[in-house]
Write a protein that holds these residues in place. Structure first.
Motif, PDB file in Angstrom:
ATOM      1  N   LYS A 126      82.434  38.905  -1.623  1.00  0.00           N
ATOM      2  CA  LYS A 126      81.271  39.806  -1.673  1.00  0.00           C
ATOM      3  C   LYS A 126      80.082  39.363  -0.815  1.00  0.00           C
ATOM      4  O   LYS A 126      79.504  40.174  -0.111  1.00  0.00           O
ATOM      5  N   SER A 127      79.680  38.094  -0.868  1.00  0.00           N
ATOM      6  CA  SER A 127      78.535  37.700  -0.041  1.00  0.00           C
ATOM      7  C   SER A 127      78.561  36.199   0.205  1.00  0.00           C
ATOM      8  O   SER A 127      79.094  35.419  -0.586  1.00  0.00           O
ATOM      9  N   LEU A 128      77.965  35.823   1.333  1.00  0.00           N
ATOM     10  CA  LEU A 128      77.845  34.423   1.715  1.00  0.00           C
ATOM     11  C   LEU A 128      76.553  34.296   2.515  1.00  0.00           C
ATOM     12  O   LEU A 128      76.335  35.038   3.469  1.00  0.00           O
ATOM     13  N   THR A 129      75.695  33.372   2.125  1.00  0.00           N
ATOM     14  CA  THR A 129      74.459  33.129   2.856  1.00  0.00           C
ATOM     15  C   THR A 129      74.533  31.762   3.525  1.00  0.00           C
ATOM     16  O   THR A 129      74.843  30.753   2.882  1.00  0.00           O
ATOM     17  N   LEU A 130      74.277  31.751   4.832  1.00  0.00           N
ATOM     18  CA  LEU A 130      74.248  30.518   5.601  1.00  0.00           C
ATOM     19  C   LEU A 130      72.871  30.355   6.220  1.00  0.00           C
ATOM     20  O   LEU A 130      72.160  31.338   6.455  1.00  0.00           O
ATOM     21  N   HIS A 131      72.517  29.123   6.487  1.00  0.00           N
ATOM     22  CA  HIS A 131      71.277  28.839   7.206  1.00  0.00           C
ATOM     23  C   HIS A 131      71.627  28.077   8.472  1.00  0.00           C
ATOM     24  O   HIS A 131      72.141  26.954   8.407  1.00  0.00           O
ATOM     25  N   LEU A 132      71.384  28.715   9.614  1.00  0.00           N
ATOM     26  CA  LEU A 132      71.566  28.054  10.894  1.00  0.00           C
ATOM     27  C   LEU A 132      70.232  27.400  11.246  1.00  0.00           C
ATOM     28  O   LEU A 132      69.415  27.952  11.983  1.00  0.00           O
ATOM     29  N   GLY A 133      69.997  26.257  10.623  1.00  0.00           N
ATOM     30  CA  GLY A 133      68.667  25.669  10.663  1.00  0.00           C
ATOM     31  C   GLY A 133      67.744  26.506   9.802  1.00  0.00           C
ATOM     32  O   GLY A 133      68.021  26.756   8.631  1.00  0.00           O
ATOM     33  N   LYS A 134      66.663  26.978  10.387  1.00  0.00           N
ATOM     34  CA  LYS A 134      65.706  27.790   9.632  1.00  0.00           C
ATOM     35  C   LYS A 134      66.121  29.264   9.559  1.00  0.00           C
ATOM     36  O   LYS A 134      65.506  30.047   8.839  1.00  0.00           O
ATOM     37  N   ARG A 135      67.134  29.647  10.301  1.00  0.00           N
ATOM     38  CA  ARG A 135      67.523  31.063  10.365  1.00  0.00           C
ATOM     39  C   ARG A 135      68.486  31.414   9.237  1.00  0.00           C
ATOM     40  O   ARG A 135      69.590  30.864   9.150  1.00  0.00           O
ATOM     41  N   GLU A 136      68.085  32.371   8.388  1.00  0.00           N
ATOM     42  CA  GLU A 136      68.938  32.814   7.288  1.00  0.00           C
ATOM     43  C   GLU A 136      69.873  33.931   7.773  1.00  0.00           C
ATOM     44  O   GLU A 136      69.425  34.900   8.392  1.00  0.00           O
ATOM     45  N   VAL A 137      71.153  33.772   7.472  1.00  0.00           N
ATOM     46  CA  VAL A 137      72.164  34.753   7.843  1.00  0.00           C
ATOM     47  C   VAL A 137      72.931  35.139   6.588  1.00  0.00           C
ATOM     48  O   VAL A 137      73.538  34.290   5.929  1.00  0.00           O
ATOM     49  N   GLN A 138      72.904  36.420   6.258  1.00  0.00           N
ATOM     50  CA  GLN A 138      73.639  36.929   5.099  1.00  0.00           C
ATOM     51  C   GLN A 138      74.892  37.663   5.576  1.00  0.00           C
ATOM     52  O   GLN A 138      74.806  38.572   6.414  1.00  0.00           O
ATOM     53  N   ILE A 139      76.030  37.260   5.063  1.00  0.00           N
ATOM     54  CA  ILE A 139      77.317  37.871   5.400  1.00  0.00           C
ATOM     55  C   ILE A 139      77.760  38.637   4.161  1.00  0.00           C
ATOM     56  O   ILE A 139      77.999  38.039   3.107  1.00  0.00           O
ATOM     57  N   LEU A 140      77.843  39.968   4.292  1.00  0.00           N
ATOM     58  CA  LEU A 140      77.932  40.839   3.115  1.00  0.00           C
ATOM     59  C   LEU A 140      79.125  41.779   3.191  1.00  0.00           C
ATOM     60  O   LEU A 140      79.414  42.351   4.239  1.00  0.00           O
ATOM     61  N   GLN A 141      79.778  41.954   2.063  1.00  0.00           N
ATOM     62  CA  GLN A 141      80.799  42.985   1.908  1.00  0.00           C
ATOM     63  C   GLN A 141      80.199  44.049   0.989  1.00  0.00           C
ATOM     64  O   GLN A 141      80.131  43.881  -0.219  1.00  0.00           O
ATOM     65  N   ASP A 192      83.472  50.203  24.361  1.00  0.00           N
ATOM     66  CA  ASP A 192      84.481  49.220  23.977  1.00  0.00           C
ATOM     67  C   ASP A 192      83.976  48.433  22.769  1.00  0.00           C
ATOM     68  O   ASP A 192      82.781  48.478  22.450  1.00  0.00           O
ATOM     69  N   PRO A 193      84.840  47.676  22.097  1.00  0.00           N
ATOM     70  CA  PRO A 193      84.391  46.920  20.919  1.00  0.00           C
ATOM     71  C   PRO A 193      83.254  45.946  21.241  1.00  0.00           C
ATOM     72  O   PRO A 193      83.301  45.224  22.235  1.00  0.00           O
ATOM     73  N   ASN A 194      82.264  45.944  20.380  1.00  0.00           N
ATOM     74  CA  ASN A 194      81.077  45.109  20.556  1.00  0.00           C
ATOM     75  C   ASN A 194      81.243  43.744  19.903  1.00  0.00           C
ATOM     76  O   ASN A 194      82.031  43.572  18.965  1.00  0.00           O
ATOM     77  N   SER A 195      80.447  42.790  20.371  1.00  0.00           N
ATOM     78  CA  SER A 195      80.285  41.498  19.714  1.00  0.00           C
ATOM     79  C   SER A 195      78.800  41.248  19.503  1.00  0.00           C
ATOM     80  O   SER A 195      77.964  41.776  20.238  1.00  0.00           O
ATOM     81  N   GLY A 196      78.485  40.441  18.498  1.00  0.00           N
ATOM     82  CA  GLY A 196      77.113  40.043  18.241  1.00  0.00           C
ATOM     83  C   GLY A 196      76.961  38.544  18.346  1.00  0.00           C
ATOM     84  O   GLY A 196      77.911  37.798  18.062  1.00  0.00           O
ATOM     85  N   ILE A 197      75.793  38.084  18.737  1.00  0.00           N
ATOM     86  CA  ILE A 197      75.534  36.652  18.914  1.00  0.00           C
ATOM     87  C   ILE A 197      74.254  36.291  18.180  1.00  0.00           C
ATOM     88  O   ILE A 197      73.223  36.956  18.342  1.00  0.00           O
ATOM     89  N   ILE A 198      74.344  35.229  17.374  1.00  0.00           N
ATOM     90  CA  ILE A 198      73.198  34.715  16.622  1.00  0.00           C
ATOM     91  C   ILE A 198      73.030  33.248  17.001  1.00  0.00           C
ATOM     92  O   ILE A 198      73.935  32.434  16.774  1.00  0.00           O
ATOM     93  N   VAL A 199      71.892  32.921  17.589  1.00  0.00           N
ATOM     94  CA  VAL A 199      71.614  31.546  17.990  1.00  0.00           C
ATOM     95  C   VAL A 199      70.712  30.919  16.940  1.00  0.00           C
ATOM     96  O   VAL A 199      69.584  31.373  16.702  1.00  0.00           O
ATOM     97  N   GLY A 200      71.227  29.881  16.285  1.00  0.00           N
ATOM     98  CA  GLY A 200      70.445  29.153  15.304  1.00  0.00           C
ATOM     99  C   GLY A 200      69.791  27.926  15.921  1.00  0.00           C
ATOM    100  O   GLY A 200      69.801  27.737  17.143  1.00  0.00           O
ATOM    101  N   ASP A 201      69.246  27.069  15.061  1.00  0.00           N
ATOM    102  CA  ASP A 201      68.549  25.885  15.560  1.00  0.00           C
ATOM    103  C   ASP A 201      69.502  24.915  16.260  1.00  0.00           C
ATOM    104  O   ASP A 201      69.142  24.296  17.268  1.00  0.00           O
ATOM    105  N   ASP A 202      70.719  24.796  15.714  1.00  0.00           N
ATOM    106  CA  ASP A 202      71.652  23.795  16.240  1.00  0.00           C
ATOM    107  C   ASP A 202      72.999  24.364  16.652  1.00  0.00           C
ATOM    108  O   ASP A 202      73.821  23.634  17.224  1.00  0.00           O
ATOM    109  N   SER A 203      73.252  25.631  16.343  1.00  0.00           N
ATOM    110  CA  SER A 203      74.574  26.187  16.618  1.00  0.00           C
ATOM    111  C   SER A 203      74.488  27.694  16.797  1.00  0.00           C
ATOM    112  O   SER A 203      73.440  28.310  16.568  1.00  0.00           O
TER     113      SER A 203
END
Length: 318
Positions: A144-159, A34-45
């Protein structure tokens, strides 16, 4: 192939859910194809990648998140626009719903038709569909791209390019080398290509490979937890796409009608891929899009509930 149940209307058996850690604070929510989901836990969210099809279905993801953290779910990422991926978004109460510009444009152009179409195809996945408040609209749209930081955790959102749709988005954790790939990659599950760009999809997979992910959550199928498994998952997706499109394109070049091309392509692919999840569901849609693309129809035509049924009857009935 006559009298085959339409799409996944015959698939009513509940699937076993797996929720597993890929690295510290990174999780895969999967359910036997079935369709999957992913979870990323940052420092605050928390960030969720793909939401499930309804708020009731999304509650299963939320329950697993709450088993590991009480941090607020501030971010939802849409890997693409398909209803089965996005219509559960309202359950999370996220501040930011993130999508590529191309995904936003597809929601505008064909989101409602896709909603109505997919509910008919996947009755089991749209449990309590009456709880869906309407289309899911992103409020943070990137190019094309968006980089977020969930506290110290870098998350790149890429097309990285067009493939499953023109708006495909992946979420990349460069430090952990974990990739949430959406439906650009499937594992033991048949790629759905009804809205695809089949000639470009392999190029997009090559860009995905260039990231050198060591773990990968596909759109469907088990999480891939070693570099070798990742390589196998991408290679399997590539093999299906290549063989399916080549078969259809040859039929078009030979001037054969769509129904004959479908029958020949199904017979050719079934020995290798027939055991994959939703093979019989996807093949009519896949071959129809491949036929269009090989015939010079560059952009996928909109699937409506009516078109779904008309296509299915024309290909699946003797």
């Amino acid at each position: 192939m006559a009298d085959k149940a339409f799409a996944s209307q015959g698939d009513l058996e509940e699937k076993t859910i797996t929720f597993e850690a890929l690295a510290d604070g990174l999780y895969a929510y999967t359910a036997e194809g079935d369709p999957n989901s992913g979870i990323i836990v940052g420092d605050d969210s928390v960030m969720v990648v793909d939401t499930q099809a309804t708020p009731v279905m999304a509650q299963g993801v939320i329950d697993r998140i709450r088993s590991v953290t009480d941090k607020p779910i501030d971010y939802v990422v849409l890997s693409h626009y398909h209803a089965v991926r996005v219509l559960g978004a309202s359950a999370y109460g996220a501040k930011h719903i993130i999508a590529s510009r191309d995904t936003h444009d597809l929601i505008v152009e064909r989101g409602q038709q896709d909603y109505e179409s997919e509910v008919g195809r996947f009755p089991r996945l749209f449990q309590s569909v009456e709880t869906v408040p309407g289309l899911t609209w992103p409020n943070l749209i990137f190019e094309k791209s968006l980089t977020l930081h969930l506290g110290k955790r870098e998350v790149q959102i890429l097309q990285l390019g067009r493939g499953h749709t023109k708006g495909d988005t992946v979420v990349w954790l460069p430090k952990e080398k974990v990739l949430f790939a959406g439906d650009l990659v499937e594992f033991g599950a048949t790629p759905y290509t009804g809205d695809a760009y089949l000639k470009e999809w392999p190029e997009t997979l090559a860009r995905l490979c260039a990231l050198q992910p060591e773990k990968l959550v596909p759109g469907r199928g088990a999480a891939l937890k070693t570099a070798q498994e990742v390589e196998e998952g991408i290679a399997g997706t590539q093999a299906f796409l290549t063989e399916m499109y080549q078969s259809v394109a040859q039929g078009v070049a030979d001037g054969k009608p769509l129904k004959d091309i479908y029958s020949e392509t199904f017979t050719r692919l079934e020995p290798t891929f027939g055991s994959w999840v939703i093979f019989e569901h996807c093949m009519p849609f896949d071959v129809s899009r491949a036929y269009d693309e090989a015939s010079g129809v560059d952009d996928p035509r909109i699937w409506t509930a009516e078109r779904d049924i008309e296509m299915w009857r024309s290909l699946e009935r003797d």
